[in-house]
Design an enzyme around this catalytic site. Structure first.
Site, PDB file in Angstrom:
ATOM      1  N   ILE A 254       0.842  -1.211   0.000  1.00 51.56           N
ATOM      2  CA  ILE A 254       0.000   0.000   0.000  1.00 51.56           C
ATOM      3  C   ILE A 254       0.874   1.257   0.000  1.00 51.56           C
ATOM      4  O   ILE A 254       0.581   2.226  -0.701  1.00 51.56           O
ATOM      5  CB  ILE A 254      -0.977  -0.018   1.200  1.00 51.56           C
TER       6      ILE A 254
ATOM      7  N   ARG B 214      -3.306   1.766  11.022  1.00 48.90           N
ATOM      8  CA  ARG B 214      -4.019   1.376  12.240  1.00 48.90           C
ATOM      9  C   ARG B 214      -3.929   2.525  13.246  1.00 48.90           C
ATOM     10  O   ARG B 214      -2.881   3.187  13.352  1.00 48.90           O
ATOM     11  CB  ARG B 214      -3.404   0.119  12.851  1.00 48.90           C
TER      12      ARG B 214
ATOM     13  N   GLU C 133     -11.272   2.762  18.020  1.00 47.31           N
ATOM     14  CA  GLU C 133     -12.417   3.024  17.145  1.00 47.31           C
ATOM     15  C   GLU C 133     -13.531   2.009  17.415  1.00 47.31           C
ATOM     16  O   GLU C 133     -13.228   0.872  17.814  1.00 47.31           O
ATOM     17  CB  GLU C 133     -11.990   2.999  15.666  1.00 47.31           C
TER      18      GLU C 133
ATOM     19  N   HIS D  50     -12.944   4.666   8.833  1.00 44.63           N
ATOM     20  CA  HIS D  50     -12.254   3.432   8.408  1.00 44.63           C
ATOM     21  C   HIS D  50     -12.805   2.910   7.067  1.00 44.63           C
ATOM     22  O   HIS D  50     -13.302   1.795   6.973  1.00 44.63           O
ATOM     23  CB  HIS D  50     -12.344   2.346   9.496  1.00 44.63           C
TER      24      HIS D  50
HETATM   25  C1  DGY Z   1      -7.837  -4.146   6.516  1.00 46.70           C
HETATM   26  O1  DGY Z   1      -8.086  -4.929   5.588  1.00 46.70           O
HETATM   27  O2  DGY Z   1      -7.059  -4.428   7.405  1.00 46.70           O
HETATM   28  C2  DGY Z   1      -8.501  -2.849   6.490  1.00 46.70           C
HETATM   29  O3  DGY Z   1      -8.195  -2.047   7.556  1.00 46.70           O
HETATM   30  C3  DGY Z   1      -9.981  -3.017   6.322  1.00 46.70           C
HETATM   31  O4  DGY Z   1     -10.333  -2.000   5.420  1.00 46.70           O
END
Ligand code: DGY
Length: 322
Positions: free
Chosen positions: A159, A241, A270, A288
């Site tokens: 990501i 996170r 959260e 989220h």
């Molecule tokens: C994950 O896949 O860990 C994400 O936080 C959910 O969107």
């Protein structure tokens, strides 16, 4: 295993629920979408062969103590710091996650936060909806440019790389990144510079985006001292996170001008969000939504099914994490 009892802890996109019930005879869906809570999860571990949880289910070590029927936990999501995987493994449970299929969608969310906080989009929208906008003027709600700035990535996994590509190829940003792991990220971004410490990224970046896993190793990695290392004109983005940031320190840094703003998709504790954060105009707050598109959530569910199918066929699931 004969017909396995399968528990799905939350609602899933309809195509995935349909596919699950088409393939298996005893699927317990959560039609009301009410979280099972600790008691419900423990009960599921006792009566089901397969439990399919997600990020909103907390599965600490004590839930895995004693006699359990479950042999497979197929997490709907890539992050799995809500599951004590060591305790699950000790209880003889195989755990899987859903990497890759949500990479681009989550990077899009990070870019959304980055643009929103730089250009004060949340603040502007609130002004329009409240009927407070009095018209165009040269000094109205001036934000900061994104194009050509320095993008700092902390955690250069899939990501992080996808966001770096968006920043570099879409907005001409220079990329600087830090990753403590001993691997060479496959980023293919001209000029991207790897540095040896978190502080080096924080000190030079105009935008810092966090992409490391949650859990003990990264809890409060971004604390008051880290925030003080950032430029007063810089923005912090978190789609990883919530526990990676010390939220009290962040609120103080946003209030005092230690940093210019923050775009957040995830929070410590959260869905509770500190009131101090809610009151700040220089914080963009999303619920989220990182992977929340129909296509991606469907792909995530289908990947859980693939993992489950592998497990039931006696193969090692490709997304096994414990
Ligand atoms: C994950 O896949 O860990 C994400 O936080 C959910 O969107």
């Amino acid at each position: 295993m004969d017909e396995p009892v399968i528990v799905v802890t939350r609602r899933w996109p309809a195509p995935v629920e349909d596919e699950l019930t088409r393939r298996f005879g005893d699927v317990r869906l959560n039609a009301d979408d009410v979280p099972l809570g600790a008691h419900g999860l423990r009960a599921a571990l006792e009566y089901a062969d397969v439990v399919l949880p997600t990020v909103s289910d907390r599965l600490p070590a004590e839930l895995f103590e004693g006699e359990l029927r479950t042999k497979f936990l197929g997490n709907f999501g890539v992050g799995y710091n809500h599951i004590d995987t060591a305790a699950a493994a000790k209880a003889g449970i195989v755990v899987t996650n859903t990497p890759r299929v949500l990479t681009d969608t989550t990077a899009d969310t990070a870019m959304t936060l980055l643009l929103m906080v730089a250009r004060r989009a949340g603040e502007g929208e609130r002004e329009v909806r409240a009927g407070r906008w009095t018209g165009w003027r040269p000094t109205h709600m001036m934000g900061a440019d994104v194009t050509g700035k320095t993008l700092g990535i902390v955690g250069m996994g899939r990501i992080g790389v996808a966001l770096a590509r968006r920043g570099h190829f879409g907005f001409g940003m220079s990329v600087v990144f830090y990753d403590p792991a001993d691997f060479e990220p496959d980023h293919r971004i001209p000029g991207a510079r790897r540095v040896g410490t978190l502080e080096e990224v924080l000190a030079v970046a105009d935008f810092v985006s966090l992409h490391m896993p949650g859990g003990a190793e990264n809890t409060h990695l971004i604390d008051a001292a880290a925030l003080a290392t950032m430029k007063p004109t810089a923005f912090l983005v978190n789609s990883a996170r919530g526990d990676v940031i010390d939220s009290s320190a962040l609120i103080e840094a946003l209030r005092s001008g230690t940093i210019a703003g923050a775009g957040l998709d995830v929070y410590e504790g959260e869905p509770e969000i500190p009131q101090g954060l809610v009151e700040l105009d220089n914080a963009v707050l999303l619920p989220h939504l990182g992977s929340a598109t129909l296509e991606t959530r469907t792909a995530m569910g289908m990947l859980v099914l693939d993992n489950l199918q592998d497990f039931l066929a006696g193969r090692d699931p490709s997304c096994r994490v414990a």
